[in-house]
Design a protein around this motif. Structure first.
Motif, short mmCIF file in Angstrom:
data_model
loop_
_atom_site.label_atom_id
_atom_site.label_comp_id
_atom_site.label_asym_id
_atom_site.label_seq_id
_atom_site.Cartn_x
_atom_site.Cartn_y
_atom_site.Cartn_z
N LEU A 16 0.77 -1.17 0.05
CA LEU A 16 0.00 -0.03 -0.02
C LEU A 16 0.87 1.47 0.06
O LEU A 16 0.65 1.93 -0.65
N PRO A 17 2.03 1.47 0.89
CA PRO A 17 2.72 2.76 0.68
C PRO A 17 3.25 3.02 -0.48
O PRO A 17 3.65 3.84 -0.72
N TYR A 18 3.40 1.96 -1.58
CA TYR A 18 4.21 2.21 -2.60
C TYR A 18 3.15 2.11 -3.83
O TYR A 18 3.54 2.40 -4.98
N LEU A 19 1.67 2.10 -3.48
CA LEU A 19 0.87 2.08 -4.90
C LEU A 19 0.66 3.51 -5.27
O LEU A 19 0.62 4.56 -4.56
N ASN A 20 0.45 3.77 -6.66
CA ASN A 20 0.08 5.10 -7.28
C ASN A 20 -1.61 5.15 -6.98
O ASN A 20 -1.91 4.17 -6.47
N SER A 21 -1.85 6.31 -7.54
CA SER A 21 -3.20 6.53 -7.51
C SER A 21 -4.24 5.23 -8.05
O SER A 21 -5.11 5.14 -7.57
N GLU A 22 -3.57 4.76 -9.34
CA GLU A 22 -4.50 3.87 -10.01
C GLU A 22 -4.29 2.57 -9.07
O GLU A 22 -5.54 1.82 -8.84
N GLY A 23 -3.43 2.15 -8.43
CA GLY A 23 -3.34 0.96 -7.62
C GLY A 23 -4.10 1.33 -6.23
O GLY A 23 -4.87 0.42 -5.93
N GLN A 24 -4.08 2.47 -5.56
CA GLN A 24 -5.03 2.69 -4.86
C GLN A 24 -6.63 2.74 -4.91
O GLN A 24 -7.38 2.26 -4.37
N THR A 25 -6.72 2.93 -6.06
CA THR A 25 -8.27 2.91 -6.70
C THR A 25 -8.48 1.52 -6.79
O THR A 25 -9.55 1.08 -6.36
N ILE A 26 -7.73 0.72 -7.25
CA ILE A 26 -8.02 -0.84 -7.49
C ILE A 26 -8.36 -1.36 -6.08
O ILE A 26 -9.19 -2.07 -5.82
N GLN A 27 -7.36 -1.14 -5.10
CA GLN A 27 -7.55 -1.43 -3.68
C GLN A 27 -8.66 -0.92 -3.14
O GLN A 27 -9.51 -1.81 -2.15
N ARG A 28 -8.94 0.23 -3.13
CA ARG A 28 -10.45 0.61 -2.65
C ARG A 28 -11.49 0.01 -3.33
O ARG A 28 -12.58 -0.59 -2.63
N GLU A 29 -11.51 -0.52 -4.71
CA GLU A 29 -12.70 -1.25 -5.31
C GLU A 29 -12.77 -2.66 -4.78
O GLU A 29 -13.85 -3.13 -4.53
N ILE A 30 -11.82 -3.32 -4.65
CA ILE A 30 -11.54 -4.64 -4.12
C ILE A 30 -12.21 -4.49 -2.57
O ILE A 30 -13.05 -5.19 -2.34
N MET A 31 -12.09 -3.58 -1.79
CA MET A 31 -12.46 -3.39 -0.42
C MET A 31 -13.80 -3.36 -0.39
O MET A 31 -14.73 -3.89 0.32
N GLU A 32 -14.45 -2.57 -1.35
CA GLU A 32 -15.83 -2.00 -1.44
C GLU A 32 -16.54 -3.43 -1.98
O GLU A 32 -17.73 -3.74 -1.37
N GLU A 33 -16.12 -4.22 -2.90
CA GLU A 33 -16.53 -5.39 -3.41
C GLU A 33 -16.73 -6.41 -2.39
O GLU A 33 -17.68 -7.13 -2.02
N MET A 34 -15.71 -6.56 -1.42
CA MET A 34 -15.73 -7.56 -0.50
C MET A 34 -16.64 -6.93 0.71
O MET A 34 -17.48 -7.93 1.37
N ALA A 35 -16.77 -5.93 0.97
CA ALA A 35 -17.69 -5.36 1.75
C ALA A 35 -19.13 -5.55 1.44
O ALA A 35 -20.09 -5.93 2.31
#
Length: 56
Positions: A34-53
């Motif tokens: 996470l500390p090394y992700l660019n904005s696109e990676g952060q968006t993908i991470q957020r989308e994954i978390m939203e789908e899991m929720a």
């Protein structure tokens, strides 16, 4: 060890079509870098978390 579709294939699909195992694997992987992700990676991470929720 994860033995499934890679991010190249999954990135062309809706997160709704990912399996629970794929979501969990990539959520864990993205969390570790996470500390090394660019904005696109952060968006993908957020989308994954939203789908899991949404599946709970």
């Amino acid at each position: 060890m994860y033995n499934g579709r890679d991010m190249t294939e999954l990135s062309m699909m809706s997160k709704r079509d990912w399996t629970d195992a794929e979501l969990a694997h990539f959520q864990h992987s993205f969390q570790q870098i996470l500390p090394y992700l660019n904005s696109e990676g952060q968006t993908i991470q957020r989308e994954i978390m939203e789908e899991m929720a949404a599946r709970k």
